[in-house]
Design a protein around this motif. Sequence first.
Motif, PDB file in Angstrom:
ATOM      1  N   SER A  30      40.339  43.848  16.186  1.00  0.00           N
ATOM      2  CA  SER A  30      41.778  43.764  16.450  1.00  0.00           C
ATOM      3  C   SER A  30      42.088  44.130  17.906  1.00  0.00           C
ATOM      4  CB  SER A  30      42.579  44.633  15.488  1.00  0.00           C
ATOM      5  OG  SER A  30      42.359  45.998  15.715  1.00  0.00           O
ATOM      6  N   LEU A  31      41.392  45.129  18.443  1.00  0.00           N
ATOM      7  CA  LEU A  31      41.574  45.475  19.854  1.00  0.00           C
ATOM      8  C   LEU A  31      41.056  44.366  20.771  1.00  0.00           C
ATOM      9  CD1 LEU A  31      40.669  49.260  19.895  1.00  0.00           C
ATOM     10  CD2 LEU A  31      42.910  48.239  20.297  1.00  0.00           C
ATOM     11  N   LEU A  32      39.980  43.731  20.380  1.00  0.00           N
ATOM     12  CA  LEU A  32      39.427  42.644  21.185  1.00  0.00           C
ATOM     13  C   LEU A  32      40.416  41.487  21.291  1.00  0.00           C
ATOM     14  CD1 LEU A  32      37.015  41.552  22.770  1.00  0.00           C
ATOM     15  CD2 LEU A  32      36.113  40.658  20.609  1.00  0.00           C
ATOM     16  N   VAL A  33      41.078  41.163  20.190  1.00  0.00           N
ATOM     17  CA  VAL A  33      42.093  40.101  20.210  1.00  0.00           C
ATOM     18  C   VAL A  33      43.212  40.473  21.177  1.00  0.00           C
ATOM     19  CG1 VAL A  33      43.892  38.976  18.835  1.00  0.00           C
ATOM     20  CG2 VAL A  33      41.588  39.234  17.900  1.00  0.00           C
ATOM     21  N   LEU A  43      43.056  42.578  23.748  1.00  0.00           N
ATOM     22  CA  LEU A  43      42.540  42.558  25.122  1.00  0.00           C
ATOM     23  C   LEU A  43      42.418  41.136  25.656  1.00  0.00           C
ATOM     24  CD1 LEU A  43      39.788  45.313  25.111  1.00  0.00           C
ATOM     25  CD2 LEU A  43      41.787  45.215  26.593  1.00  0.00           C
ATOM     26  N   LYS A  44      41.919  40.227  24.827  1.00  0.00           N
ATOM     27  CA  LYS A  44      41.775  38.841  25.270  1.00  0.00           C
ATOM     28  C   LYS A  44      43.138  38.205  25.512  1.00  0.00           C
ATOM     29  CE  LYS A  44      37.155  37.844  23.695  1.00  0.00           C
ATOM     30  NZ  LYS A  44      36.264  36.837  23.166  1.00  0.00           N
ATOM     31  N   GLU A  45      44.109  38.557  24.691  1.00  0.00           N
ATOM     32  CA  GLU A  45      45.466  38.062  24.896  1.00  0.00           C
ATOM     33  C   GLU A  45      46.036  38.608  26.214  1.00  0.00           C
ATOM     34  OE1 GLU A  45      48.459  35.613  24.184  1.00  0.00           O
ATOM     35  OE2 GLU A  45      46.719  35.781  22.856  1.00  0.00           O
ATOM     36  N   HIS A  46      45.780  39.877  26.481  1.00  0.00           N
ATOM     37  CA  HIS A  46      46.225  40.491  27.739  1.00  0.00           C
ATOM     38  C   HIS A  46      45.581  39.805  28.949  1.00  0.00           C
ATOM     39  CE1 HIS A  46      47.385  43.604  30.597  1.00  0.00           C
ATOM     40  NE2 HIS A  46      46.116  43.693  30.959  1.00  0.00           N
ATOM     41  N   CYS A  47      44.323  39.454  28.815  1.00  0.00           N
ATOM     42  CA  CYS A  47      43.599  38.818  29.917  1.00  0.00           C
ATOM     43  C   CYS A  47      44.147  37.444  30.257  1.00  0.00           C
ATOM     44  CB  CYS A  47      42.114  38.700  29.582  1.00  0.00           C
ATOM     45  SG  CYS A  47      41.238  40.266  29.718  1.00  0.00           S
ATOM     46  N   LYS A  48      44.807  36.801  29.309  1.00  0.00           N
ATOM     47  CA  LYS A  48      45.348  35.460  29.567  1.00  0.00           C
ATOM     48  C   LYS A  48      46.387  35.457  30.675  1.00  0.00           C
ATOM     49  CE  LYS A  48      44.445  33.385  25.106  1.00  0.00           C
ATOM     50  NZ  LYS A  48      45.036  32.784  23.910  1.00  0.00           N
ATOM     51  N   ARG A  49      47.013  36.577  30.925  1.00  0.00           N
ATOM     52  CA  ARG A  49      48.024  36.606  31.988  1.00  0.00           C
ATOM     53  C   ARG A  49      47.397  36.489  33.381  1.00  0.00           C
ATOM     54  NH1 ARG A  49      50.465  42.629  32.674  1.00  0.00           N
ATOM     55  NH2 ARG A  49      48.739  43.425  33.878  1.00  0.00           N
ATOM     56  N   PHE A  50      46.092  36.678  33.480  1.00  0.00           N
ATOM     57  CA  PHE A  50      45.382  36.547  34.747  1.00  0.00           C
ATOM     58  C   PHE A  50      44.791  35.152  34.937  1.00  0.00           C
ATOM     59  CE2 PHE A  50      44.918  41.063  33.533  1.00  0.00           C
ATOM     60  CZ  PHE A  50      45.638  41.617  34.573  1.00  0.00           C
ATOM     61  N   GLU A  51      44.994  34.263  33.962  1.00  0.00           N
ATOM     62  CA  GLU A  51      44.356  32.944  33.985  1.00  0.00           C
ATOM     63  C   GLU A  51      45.323  31.851  34.396  1.00  0.00           C
ATOM     64  OE1 GLU A  51      42.890  32.300  30.039  1.00  0.00           O
ATOM     65  OE2 GLU A  51      41.506  33.985  30.139  1.00  0.00           O
ATOM     66  N   ARG A  81      36.073  42.925  35.182  1.00  0.00           N
ATOM     67  CA  ARG A  81      36.611  43.402  33.907  1.00  0.00           C
ATOM     68  C   ARG A  81      37.057  42.219  33.032  1.00  0.00           C
ATOM     69  NH1 ARG A  81      40.769  48.007  34.718  1.00  0.00           N
ATOM     70  NH2 ARG A  81      39.080  48.552  36.102  1.00  0.00           N
ATOM     71  N   TRP A  82      37.755  41.264  33.646  1.00  0.00           N
ATOM     72  CA  TRP A  82      38.215  40.065  32.943  1.00  0.00           C
ATOM     73  C   TRP A  82      37.029  39.321  32.334  1.00  0.00           C
ATOM     74  CZ3 TRP A  82      37.095  34.912  34.192  1.00  0.00           C
ATOM     75  CH2 TRP A  82      37.856  33.946  33.544  1.00  0.00           C
ATOM     76  N   HIS A  83      35.983  39.130  33.131  1.00  0.00           N
ATOM     77  CA  HIS A  83      34.809  38.385  32.675  1.00  0.00           C
ATOM     78  C   HIS A  83      34.101  39.110  31.526  1.00  0.00           C
ATOM     79  CE1 HIS A  83      30.703  36.715  32.785  1.00  0.00           C
ATOM     80  NE2 HIS A  83      31.362  35.601  33.017  1.00  0.00           N
ATOM     81  N   LYS A  84      33.975  40.420  31.608  1.00  0.00           N
ATOM     82  CA  LYS A  84      33.307  41.179  30.543  1.00  0.00           C
ATOM     83  C   LYS A  84      34.066  41.079  29.228  1.00  0.00           C
ATOM     84  CE  LYS A  84      30.970  44.484  33.494  1.00  0.00           C
ATOM     85  NZ  LYS A  84      30.891  45.855  33.969  1.00  0.00           N
ATOM     86  N   ILE A  85      35.390  41.163  29.292  1.00  0.00           N
ATOM     87  CA  ILE A  85      36.193  41.068  28.069  1.00  0.00           C
ATOM     88  C   ILE A  85      36.116  39.661  27.493  1.00  0.00           C
ATOM     89  CG2 ILE A  85      38.557  41.122  27.164  1.00  0.00           C
ATOM     90  CD1 ILE A  85      39.046  43.441  29.192  1.00  0.00           C
ATOM     91  N   LYS A  86      36.215  38.640  28.346  1.00  0.00           N
ATOM     92  CA  LYS A  86      36.141  37.258  27.873  1.00  0.00           C
ATOM     93  C   LYS A  86      34.777  36.945  27.266  1.00  0.00           C
ATOM     94  CE  LYS A  86      38.723  34.252  28.850  1.00  0.00           C
ATOM     95  NZ  LYS A  86      39.748  33.564  28.092  1.00  0.00           N
ATOM     96  N   ASP A  87      33.747  37.678  27.702  1.00  0.00           N
ATOM     97  CA  ASP A  87      32.370  37.426  27.283  1.00  0.00           C
ATOM     98  C   ASP A  87      32.047  37.998  25.897  1.00  0.00           C
ATOM     99  OD1 ASP A  87      29.919  36.228  28.084  1.00  0.00           O
ATOM    100  OD2 ASP A  87      29.083  38.217  28.462  1.00  0.00           O
ATOM    101  N   VAL A  88      32.814  38.983  25.446  1.00  0.00           N
ATOM    102  CA  VAL A  88      32.511  39.669  24.186  1.00  0.00           C
ATOM    103  C   VAL A  88      32.930  38.821  22.991  1.00  0.00           C
ATOM    104  CG1 VAL A  88      33.022  41.695  22.771  1.00  0.00           C
ATOM    105  CG2 VAL A  88      32.664  41.952  25.220  1.00  0.00           C
ATOM    106  N   ASN A  89      32.021  38.721  22.025  1.00  0.00           N
ATOM    107  CA  ASN A  89      32.322  38.067  20.749  1.00  0.00           C
ATOM    108  C   ASN A  89      32.706  39.156  19.744  1.00  0.00           C
ATOM    109  OD1 ASN A  89      31.440  35.541  21.865  1.00  0.00           O
ATOM    110  ND2 ASN A  89      29.347  36.206  21.504  1.00  0.00           N
TER     111      ASN A  89
END
Length: 88
Positions: free
Chosen positions: A40-43, A45-53, A69-77
């Motif tokens: 649930s936290l990963l979802v 975080l990934k949603e938060h990262c979208k603002r940088f894309e 940091r963005w790349h590491k979060i996007k990389d996690v399954n």
Amino acid sequence: MNSIYLVKYSAGFMDDYHEVDVFVTFDNELAERYVERFNSLLVKLKEHCKRFENENGQIKDEHMDVFDRWHKIKDVNNCYITSIEIRE
């Protein structure tokens, strides 16, 4: 029969795919709670990262300072549980 539960997550894709062991427990409920919380936290975080894309899913030039940091979060399954049966 007893089992132990290995909590893990994976990251990467194809050549850089790897799995990370988080912890082992005898308590299946503890493992399930951890996995639910992690995912649930990963979802979020990934949603938060979208603002940088940009519209192509790539990081915008003005946000290159958070690229690592963005790349590491996007990389996690997702996180998951593997059970191992204990035989005596």
